[in-house]
Design a protein around this motif. Structure first.
Motif, PDB file in Angstrom:
ATOM      1  N   VAL A 174     -10.848  11.722  -2.758  1.00 18.19           N
ATOM      2  CA  VAL A 174      -9.967  11.906  -3.901  1.00 18.19           C
ATOM      3  C   VAL A 174     -10.717  12.631  -5.001  1.00 18.19           C
TER       4      VAL A 174
ATOM      5  N   ALA B   4       0.860  -1.184   0.000  1.00 17.58           N
ATOM      6  CA  ALA B   4       0.000   0.000   0.000  1.00 17.58           C
ATOM      7  C   ALA B   4       0.893   1.230   0.000  1.00 17.58           C
ATOM      8  N   PRO B   5       0.499   2.266  -0.696  1.00 18.57           N
ATOM      9  CA  PRO B   5       1.317   3.472  -0.727  1.00 18.57           C
ATOM     10  C   PRO B   5       1.346   4.147   0.633  1.00 18.57           C
TER      11      PRO B   5
ATOM     12  N   THR C 288       1.440   7.320   1.209  1.00 24.81           N
ATOM     13  CA  THR C 288       0.527   8.457   1.172  1.00 24.81           C
ATOM     14  C   THR C 288      -0.431   8.285   0.010  1.00 24.81           C
ATOM     15  N   LEU C 289      -1.709   8.336   0.282  1.00 25.07           N
ATOM     16  CA  LEU C 289      -2.687   8.182  -0.788  1.00 25.07           C
ATOM     17  C   LEU C 289      -2.832   9.496  -1.545  1.00 25.07           C
TER      18      LEU C 289
ATOM     19  N   THR D 101      -1.960   3.532  -8.189  1.00 22.16           N
ATOM     20  CA  THR D 101      -2.265   3.195  -6.798  1.00 22.16           C
ATOM     21  C   THR D 101      -3.401   2.173  -6.808  1.00 22.16           C
TER      22      THR D 101
ATOM     23  N   LEU E 162      -5.848   5.614  -9.922  1.00 25.68           N
ATOM     24  CA  LEU E 162      -6.158   5.002  -8.635  1.00 25.68           C
ATOM     25  C   LEU E 162      -7.254   3.980  -8.874  1.00 25.68           C
TER      26      LEU E 162
ATOM     27  N   CYS F 188      -9.734   1.198  -6.973  1.00 21.82           N
ATOM     28  CA  CYS F 188     -10.223   0.692  -5.683  1.00 21.82           C
ATOM     29  C   CYS F 188     -11.126  -0.511  -5.919  1.00 21.82           C
TER      30      CYS F 188
ATOM     31  N   LEU G  91      -5.855  -0.061  -4.429  1.00 20.65           N
ATOM     32  CA  LEU G  91      -6.387  -0.212  -3.071  1.00 20.65           C
ATOM     33  C   LEU G  91      -7.408  -1.339  -3.054  1.00 20.65           C
TER      34      LEU G  91
ATOM     35  N   HIS H 285     -11.156   8.231   2.814  1.00 18.47           N
ATOM     36  CA  HIS H 285     -10.217   8.986   1.982  1.00 18.47           C
ATOM     37  C   HIS H 285     -11.002   9.645   0.857  1.00 18.47           C
TER      38      HIS H 285
ATOM     39  N   THR I 250     -11.374  -1.648  -0.308  1.00 13.64           N
ATOM     40  CA  THR I 250     -11.701  -0.227  -0.241  1.00 13.64           C
ATOM     41  C   THR I 250     -12.916   0.032  -1.119  1.00 13.64           C
TER      42      THR I 250
ATOM     43  N   TRP J  35      -0.997  -7.958  -2.686  1.00 10.78           N
ATOM     44  CA  TRP J  35      -2.198  -7.537  -1.965  1.00 10.78           C
ATOM     45  C   TRP J  35      -2.929  -8.668  -1.232  1.00 10.78           C
TER      46      TRP J  35
END
Length: 512
Positions: A209, A6-7, A9-10, A178, A40, A42, A180, A207, A183, A480
């Motif tokens: 975005v 996981a990064p 910082t998102l 990214t 990104l 998810c 996730l 979060h 999520t 993951w």
């Protein structure tokens, strides 16, 4: 448990937010990330948690789709077979299928015409052409009842479907995306120049975005996602169709994959699976309720056993089933019978009013890459991409770069065999079954944890037979994985080979 990939910082701003971690979402993420797009993705559960890991494991043109006049879909899929064999030779391999001829189902001329079209609709270099067989003389007849005397053989491909998804996600991440998992996109708000999305993980953290474009690749949830989270009216309606499969101990003399014509004019596949088993599927049943709760019912299991037993010399009974799985296919509703509903995809582009949204309707494993390319072409003007080249056609998925290590091979299949031999020669202490599995599942990715090892002790504890901590660490840190099920039933099928005690040790490892 080791921390998952996981990064730190998102991102707060991205170019594209992709909702859905199945084959289409991950394929689009890879394609766009390779073009320098800030992506990104998810996924509310695990990657390939549902439909994309519940297939018949085929990379195929779809021979039966010819009967419904879907020449365009078949041509597109046939062209993709060999592309995918070349870019993913570790998780995709040729599969020769035998179709016993049942004159009461389809006449001989129809089968010959269909196979001629199958051989010639797209360029074919790696796979052999179809042929007629005398089952009294050919070894394929040994597993069949004696009344089946004639058959046809043709070629398609076999794929480890869940690993294909993960490898696309991994390549996307390596190119800057990214990803996730676990999520959920809870809400989308459309603004003139961008979308505001609220994402919530299973830990409860929220979060927000901003994204210039949203791609709805939620598969069987795509329609509900538009209505619920986005507050939009869908332009299409999905037909949710459950496909169930059963796994039984390998049937005697079953060394060949078969396409079997069922009495309801559907087709079933009986495929040698995981060395010790036979995979039989699939059904086409209307599914109502949560797509994530798809489970084969007793009628489906009985149907698969009954229809397979019409052909196989060794009958299949429900009591023989050691595992079964089901997935919900999101098919475009065209009013046809469930088995005849188109397997093609449609991309719906919504630009009015405000920020654009692209929805993926339908699709299948074989055409995921062309779907991703078409999505990139649709998005290009809004992302300033310029000319959209087909870069994924020639770039191997992670682990499939055999030629870089062992030099050019005549075919992708030979390359994998040479790589397996390389592993066995370079690491002679590695159990043969493990070397073969790693070559087939990870390809050159296995060298990440094998490099500099001198013996089994360097792989860490053997948590279960053939499953070392080094592999588990890779799955958690790079792929993951969060649970034993992620490892045992998706990123591998070790769950079939391990007993309950060994599976419990894997689950315990994730809790430490």
């Amino acid at each position: 448990m080791l921390p998952s990939m996981a990064p730190a910082t998102l991102p707060a701003d991205v170019d594209v937010l992709i909702v859905g971690g199945g084959i289409n979402g991950c394929g689009i993420a890879r394609d766009l990330a390779g073009r320098g797009v800030r992506v990104l993705l998810c996924e509310q559960h695990d990657l390939a948690a549902h439909t994309s890991s519940a297939s018949t494991k085929l990379i195929h043109g779809g021979l039966r789709y010819l009967e419904y006049g879907e020449l365009g879909l078949v041509r597109k899929a046939l062209a993709e077979r060999e592309v995918l064999l070349r870019i993913a030779p570790h998780v995709i391999e040729p599969l020769r299928l035998v179709m016993p001829h049942d004159a009461g189902m389809r006449p001989m001329w129809m089968i010959r015409l269909g196979l001629w079209l199958y051989d010639h609709l797209a360029r074919r270099e790696l796979l052999p052409a179809s042929q007629a067989l005398d089952l009294q003389l050919h070894p394929a007849g040994a597993a069949l009842q004696p009344q089946w005397r004639q058959a046809f053989a043709y070629s398609d491909g076999w794929v480890d479907d869940a690993r294909l998804v993960v490898l696309n996600a991994l390549d996307a991440a390596q190119r800057g995306a990214t990803v996730l998992t676990h999520t959920r996109c809870e809400q989308l708000q459309r603004l003139p120049q961008h979308w505001r999305a609220r994402l919530r993980g299973t830990d409860g953290r929220l979060h927000e975005v901003r994204a210039r474009v949203v791609v709805n690749a939620a598969g069987p949830w795509a329609e509900a996602f538009l209505q619920g989270q986005a507050g939009l009216r869908p332009g299409c309606h999905l037909r949710l169709v459950r496909g169930s499969h059963i796994v039984v101990p390998r049937l005697p003399q079953h060394e060949t994959a078969y396409l079997l014509q069922a009495t309801d004019r559907r087709v079933l596949f009986a495929i040698p699976y995981e060395e010790r088993y036979t995979l039989i599927g699939t059904t086409d049943v209307e599914h109502h309720g949560d797509p994530g709760q798809a489970i084969a019912d007793t009628q489906e299991i009985a149907y698969l056993c009954r229809e397979a037993s019409r052909y196989l010399r060794h009958p299949v009974h429900p009591d023989d089933v050691v595992w079964h799985y089901s997935g919900v296919r999101p098919l475009l509703d065209d009013g046809a019978d469930a088995s005849a509903v188109t397997r093609d995809y449609r991309l719906e582009w919504d630009v009015e009013p405000g920020a654009p949204l692209l929805t993926v309707w339908g699709g299948k494993l074989t055409t995921y890459r062309t779907l991703a390319l078409e999505a990139a072409q649709r998005l290009a003007p809004h992302l300033g991409l310029g000319k959209v080249a087909d870069w994924t056609r020639r770039v191997a998925l992670p682990g499939g770069d055999f030629d870089d290590l062992i030099g050019p091979s005549a075919t992708p299949m030979q390359a994998r065999q040479r790589f397996t031999e390389h592993l066995q020669q370079r690491y002679p202490w590695l159990p043969t079954a493990v070397a073969k599995r790693w070559a087939r599942s990870y390809g050159t990715l296995a060298l990440k944890w094998l490099r500099d090892t001198q013996g089994p002790a360097d792989l860490g504890r053997e948590v279960a037979p053939g499953l070392f901590e080094a592999e588990l660490r890779h799955l958690v840190r790079q792929e993951w994985a969060r649970s034993a099920d992620d490892v045992l039933w998706r990123r591998s099928k070790l769950g079939l080979h391990l007993d309950a005690t060994a599976r419990a040790r894997v689950a315990a490892w994730f809790q430490t």
